[in-house]
Scaffold this motif. Structure first.
Motif, PDB file in Angstrom:
ATOM      1  N   VAL A  41       0.863  -1.170  -0.123  1.00 56.45           N
ATOM      2  CA  VAL A  41      -0.105   0.100  -0.033  1.00 56.45           C
ATOM      3  C   VAL A  41       1.023   1.313   0.065  1.00 56.45           C
ATOM      4  O   VAL A  41       1.878   1.389   0.581  1.00 56.45           O
ATOM      5  CB  VAL A  41      -0.901   0.044   1.209  1.00 56.45           C
ATOM      6  CG1 VAL A  41      -1.935   1.373   1.060  1.00 56.45           C
ATOM      7  CG2 VAL A  41      -1.804  -1.172   1.094  1.00 56.45           C
ATOM      8  N   VAL A  42       0.661   2.155  -1.066  1.00 57.00           N
ATOM      9  CA  VAL A  42       1.116   3.546  -0.821  1.00 57.00           C
ATOM     10  C   VAL A  42       0.163   4.498  -0.448  1.00 57.00           C
ATOM     11  O   VAL A  42      -0.841   4.522  -1.373  1.00 57.00           O
ATOM     12  CB  VAL A  42       1.839   3.739  -2.124  1.00 57.00           C
ATOM     13  CG1 VAL A  42       2.588   5.387  -1.972  1.00 57.00           C
ATOM     14  CG2 VAL A  42       3.082   2.763  -2.490  1.00 57.00           C
ATOM     15  N   ALA A  43       0.103   5.305   0.569  1.00 62.11           N
ATOM     16  CA  ALA A  43      -1.038   6.016   0.938  1.00 62.11           C
ATOM     17  C   ALA A  43      -0.430   7.531   1.357  1.00 62.11           C
ATOM     18  O   ALA A  43       0.552   7.705   1.887  1.00 62.11           O
ATOM     19  CB  ALA A  43      -1.515   5.357   2.363  1.00 62.11           C
ATOM     20  N   HIS A  44      -1.410   8.369   1.122  1.00 60.63           N
ATOM     21  CA  HIS A  44      -0.919   9.973   1.221  1.00 60.63           C
ATOM     22  C   HIS A  44      -1.996  10.505   2.062  1.00 60.63           C
ATOM     23  O   HIS A  44      -3.273  10.226   2.032  1.00 60.63           O
ATOM     24  CB  HIS A  44      -1.137  10.449  -0.279  1.00 60.63           C
ATOM     25  CG  HIS A  44      -1.098  12.074  -0.168  1.00 60.63           C
ATOM     26  ND1 HIS A  44       0.000  12.688   0.017  1.00 60.63           N
ATOM     27  CD2 HIS A  44      -2.083  13.160  -0.436  1.00 60.63           C
ATOM     28  CE1 HIS A  44      -0.256  14.073   0.005  1.00 60.63           C
ATOM     29  NE2 HIS A  44      -1.517  14.107  -0.422  1.00 60.63           N
ATOM     30  N   CYS A  45      -1.617  11.292   3.107  1.00 59.63           N
ATOM     31  CA  CYS A  45      -2.256  12.093   3.914  1.00 59.63           C
ATOM     32  C   CYS A  45      -3.325  11.247   4.736  1.00 59.63           C
ATOM     33  O   CYS A  45      -2.999  10.369   5.210  1.00 59.63           O
ATOM     34  CB  CYS A  45      -3.003  13.277   3.059  1.00 59.63           C
ATOM     35  SG  CYS A  45      -3.492  14.531   4.040  1.00 59.63           S
TER      36      CYS A  45
END
Length: 377
Positions: free
Chosen positions: A142-146
């Motif tokens: 998983v690549v997750a932002h903010c």
């Protein structure tokens, strides 16, 4: 005889865009390689899930989570080399979730209200479960932002998404930290505006000069270097909070012209939960007594020992929204949970959003992500 006056009915807030049909994604991929999957969370809310078909089987999968009021579009910018391009070239199968805070959906402006508990309990686990049904025993990253990362941390510490191969968290994870003036403005704005408006728009062209939102745009324009009202609202003000979402010179002209498409209105009714999280300096549950949310920890930082996957905490050195939240998170976890595999990387000269939207992100940022994934695939 005494006559009692009847109070005038309260004016209803303007309701817009009630359909849950997702706005089309903008990209330069072969349309045949983009699979839009009909998808609803367990509570019935329609979401968006998109698979990018790499044309071959057996690749590790990567789920991309956008921030609040953004969308999967932030990973597919057609005007530059984007994260999906980099993942495909490096041998991964990208999956993109438009959770209920996406500007491709209408929920920030109208319709069913929600808290971040709903995202952590319903949206992210359902997406992970669906992807795993499709990919079998292949690794899932998983690549997750903010806020996508913040809510993911709540899902992870609840044990709702076990066995991930690795997580890249950008901007904020378990220890949210805002500037004092940003926190104060959020509190004041929430109280003063909640009876007048239910969301703060970013596109001045849609609301017009003589709207109730004009004072907000005027406030955002104070001491602004850029004449564009949308840029002022986002770069100079972050929806009126006084924070900054990106380093201006890092954003190309083409992306700058799309800001109103890439980032949508911010709902004011989410502020109480965000305010509680910020005051606690931790991701805390909003629903204290509702049994439906009992599987979520009251305080995710206290439950961080349940994290069972390596985590890369990523942040720009000039993050004008979450400041040094990621550095703080690394320090706290190193002290409280030294057994966890957590590392921290700071990107010099970058802010918050430009770590994905910036013209040079493919050179300056994505390599850190790919190196981390590559060590664990």
């Amino acid at each position: 005889m005494i006559f009692k006056s009847t109070p005038a009915p309260r004016r209803q807030l303007r309701r817009v865009r009630t359909t849950t049909t997702l706005r089309p994604l903008r990209h330069r991929l072969d349309p045949a390689h983009l699979e839009e999957i009909p998808f609803r969370a367990a509570d019935g809310v329609r979401l968006g899930l998109t698979r990018v078909d790499p044309g071959e089987n057996g690749r590790p999968a990567v789920l991309l989570l956008h921030g609040h009021t953004a969308s999967a579009d932030m990973f597919l910018l057609p005007e530059t080399r984007n994260l999906v391009d980099s993942l495909l070239d490096d041998g991964y199968e990208p999956w993109l979730l438009d959770w209920r805070g996406s500007c491709r959906l209408p929920y920030n402006e109208t319709g069913q209200r929600y808290t971040y508990d709903d995202v952590a309990l319903y949206d992210i686990p359902a997406a992970v479960s669906h992807i795993r049904e499709r990919i079998g025993d292949r690794p899932l990253f998983v690549v997750a932002h903010c806020i996508g990362s913040l809510t993911l941390s709540l899902s992870m510490t609840a044990g709702l998404v076990p066995g991930l191969a690795g997580v890249v968290s950008q901007g904020v994870f378990l220890t949210p930290k805002l500037a004092g003036r940003t926190s104060l403005r959020m509190s004041v704005a929430g109280e003063l505006l909640k009876s007048r408006i239910d969301h703060i728009p970013v596109d001045f062209r849609k609301v017009g000069l003589w709207s109730k939102y004009t004072p907000l745009f005027a406030l955002a324009s104070r001491k602004a270097d850029c004449p564009d009202p949308t840029c002022q609202m986002l770069h100079n003000s972050a929806w009126g909070s006084g924070a900054s979402l990106f380093v201006h010179e890092n954003v190309s002209e083409a992306t700058h012209d799309r800001l109103a498409e890439l980032l949508g209105p911010a709902p004011l009714w989410i502020l109480p939960h965000l305010r509680r999280i910020e005051l606690a300096r931790s991701v805390v549950r909003w629903h204290e007594t509702d049994g439906r949310y009992g599987s979520l920890p009251r305080n995710a930082l206290d439950a961080a020992g349940r994290i069972d996957t390596p985590v890369l905490l990523l942040a720009g050195s000039e993050n004008g929204l979450w400041l040094d939240s990621q550095k703080l998170c690394h320090e706290v976890l190193a002290r409280r949970q030294p057994h966890l595999d957590v590392r921290y990387t700071e990107i010099p000269g970058y802010g918050h959003l430009d770590t994905f939207l910036g013209r040079g992100a493919a050179l300056d940022v994505f390599g850190h992500i790919l190196d981390f994934l590559g060590e664990r695939r």
